[in-house]
Design a protein around this motif. Sequence first.
Motif, PDB file in Angstrom:
ATOM      1  N   ASP A  73     -57.329 -24.754 -94.274  1.00 53.98           N
ATOM      2  CA  ASP A  73     -56.500 -24.109 -95.294  1.00 53.98           C
ATOM      3  C   ASP A  73     -57.292 -23.890 -96.572  1.00 53.98           C
ATOM      4  O   ASP A  73     -57.203 -22.835 -97.206  1.00 53.98           O
ATOM      5  N   GLU A  74     -58.075 -24.906 -96.950  1.00 53.61           N
ATOM      6  CA  GLU A  74     -58.841 -24.817 -98.203  1.00 53.61           C
ATOM      7  C   GLU A  74     -59.827 -23.652 -98.158  1.00 53.61           C
ATOM      8  O   GLU A  74     -59.996 -22.918 -99.141  1.00 53.61           O
ATOM      9  N   THR A  75     -60.485 -23.481 -97.012  1.00 48.87           N
ATOM     10  CA  THR A  75     -61.460 -22.392 -96.884  1.00 48.87           C
ATOM     11  C   THR A  75     -60.798 -21.037 -97.069  1.00 48.87           C
ATOM     12  O   THR A  75     -61.321 -20.165 -97.784  1.00 48.87           O
ATOM     13  N   LEU A  76     -59.654 -20.834 -96.451  1.00 46.00           N
ATOM     14  CA  LEU A  76     -58.973 -19.546 -96.530  1.00 46.00           C
ATOM     15  C   LEU A  76     -58.324 -19.326 -97.891  1.00 46.00           C
ATOM     16  O   LEU A  76     -58.373 -18.225 -98.445  1.00 46.00           O
ATOM     17  N   ILE A  77     -57.749 -20.374 -98.461  1.00 46.74           N
ATOM     18  CA  ILE A  77     -57.105 -20.232 -99.764  1.00 46.74           C
ATOM     19  C   ILE A  77     -58.142 -19.940-100.846  1.00 46.74           C
ATOM     20  O   ILE A  77     -57.869 -19.222-101.818  1.00 46.74           O
ATOM     21  N   ASP A  78     -59.362 -20.464-100.674  1.00 47.51           N
ATOM     22  CA  ASP A  78     -60.428 -20.182-101.645  1.00 47.51           C
ATOM     23  C   ASP A  78     -60.805 -18.700-101.672  1.00 47.51           C
ATOM     24  O   ASP A  78     -61.391 -18.221-102.646  1.00 47.51           O
ATOM     25  N   LEU A  79     -60.480 -17.967-100.601  1.00 49.69           N
ATOM     26  CA  LEU A  79     -60.766 -16.535-100.549  1.00 49.69           C
ATOM     27  C   LEU A  79     -59.766 -15.715-101.355  1.00 49.69           C
ATOM     28  O   LEU A  79     -60.013 -14.549-101.645  1.00 49.69           O
ATOM     29  N   MET A  80     -58.661 -16.333-101.707  1.00 50.65           N
ATOM     30  CA  MET A  80     -57.557 -15.619-102.316  1.00 50.65           C
ATOM     31  C   MET A  80     -57.564 -15.703-103.839  1.00 50.65           C
ATOM     32  O   MET A  80     -58.010 -16.685-104.411  1.00 50.65           O
ATOM     33  N   GLU A  81     -57.040 -14.653-104.462  1.00 50.37           N
ATOM     34  CA  GLU A  81     -56.834 -14.684-105.904  1.00 50.37           C
ATOM     35  C   GLU A  81     -55.542 -15.427-106.239  1.00 50.37           C
ATOM     36  O   GLU A  81     -55.438 -16.065-107.278  1.00 50.37           O
ATOM     37  N   SER A  82     -54.551 -15.301-105.356  1.00 51.15           N
ATOM     38  CA  SER A  82     -53.296 -16.020-105.563  1.00 51.15           C
ATOM     39  C   SER A  82     -53.502 -17.502-105.301  1.00 51.15           C
ATOM     40  O   SER A  82     -54.330 -17.887-104.470  1.00 51.15           O
TER      41      SER A  82
END
Length: 348
Positions: free
Chosen positions: A194-203
């Motif tokens: 989750d952390e890896t994917l959420i780090d890709l997001m601006e939100s």
Amino acid sequence: MPGLLQRALGALALAFALATPALAWEAFTVDDIEVRGAERISVGTVLNYLPVRTGERFGPEDAGRAVRALYETGLFEDVTIARSEATLVVTVEERPAIGEINIEGDFSMPREQLRSSLQSIGLARGRVFNRLLLDQVEQELRRQMSSRGRYGAEIDVQVRELERNRVAVDLTIREGKTARIRQLKIIGNEAFTDETLIDLMESAASDDTFWLSSADKYSRTTLEGDLEAIRSHYLDRGYIKFSIPSSPVTITPDRKDIYISIHVDEGAQYHVRDVELRGELPMRRARSCARSYEIASGESRSRARARQVQPRAAMRSPSGSHRRATHSPGSTWRRRWTSRTRRSTCVS
């Protein structure tokens, strides 16, 4: 309530108008048509929409059809049809024109953008005013506010009568605060945390440090960009069948907090099995061309790498005979490069 009452009275008036002609006269031949009540709208316009001409027979069933045809134009508030000997008398009450549109309140959206949005649904100076349009106006304004995360916006629409059968539409908008993201969940991911994917997001979800940032302020446009960032991350790592089936957004009853769930379907990871060159290039040049692509067997299939082939193929094509080298990325796990005399094509 006033809007509902007026619509109900309008429907009643239409029903009465459709029913009355049957009792007023029998069929007759129309020698002349007289139009009364037309001011801003020309008599010619009324006659053009009227489904009867002089010299034609006109009966009770035609009266209902004529009233309905004029109502459907949206130009008239009321329509009645009567007979004076052999003359058909059409009396209309025009709907008012929009004389002013006043926008007041506390909102960050540029006024010209707001006016353009309203114009797209028919609310503009000079247009015929229809009270049914007010519901569309409020829906459009709420859509604009919601796309900016302003779910608690207050919108008030008032109509004032002006002289010469015109009206002023007064809009008062209070945006309120932007709804904040309280929770952001990714469901179905196994290859990446989750952390890896959420780090890709601006939100991002709110925490105690977000008073320094606006990342937790919800915006549909920003979320769409975040979904594309996640999609690219997977496609560039060989997950060519990756998809995001849904990304529901839930808002709390007080319209202050947002909960986002992103459902992903990763699919299998694909790798390049082999690299195959075809065409009329000499063997030495073919080997050189293959090495220039820098893609080896066993490497994961990357959309970004596939797109890089196009400019390289164009630069390394021999002058004169391969000026139109192109690359067309596909979705299979096997790569093929095809080089022809006049065109070099790579399909993956």
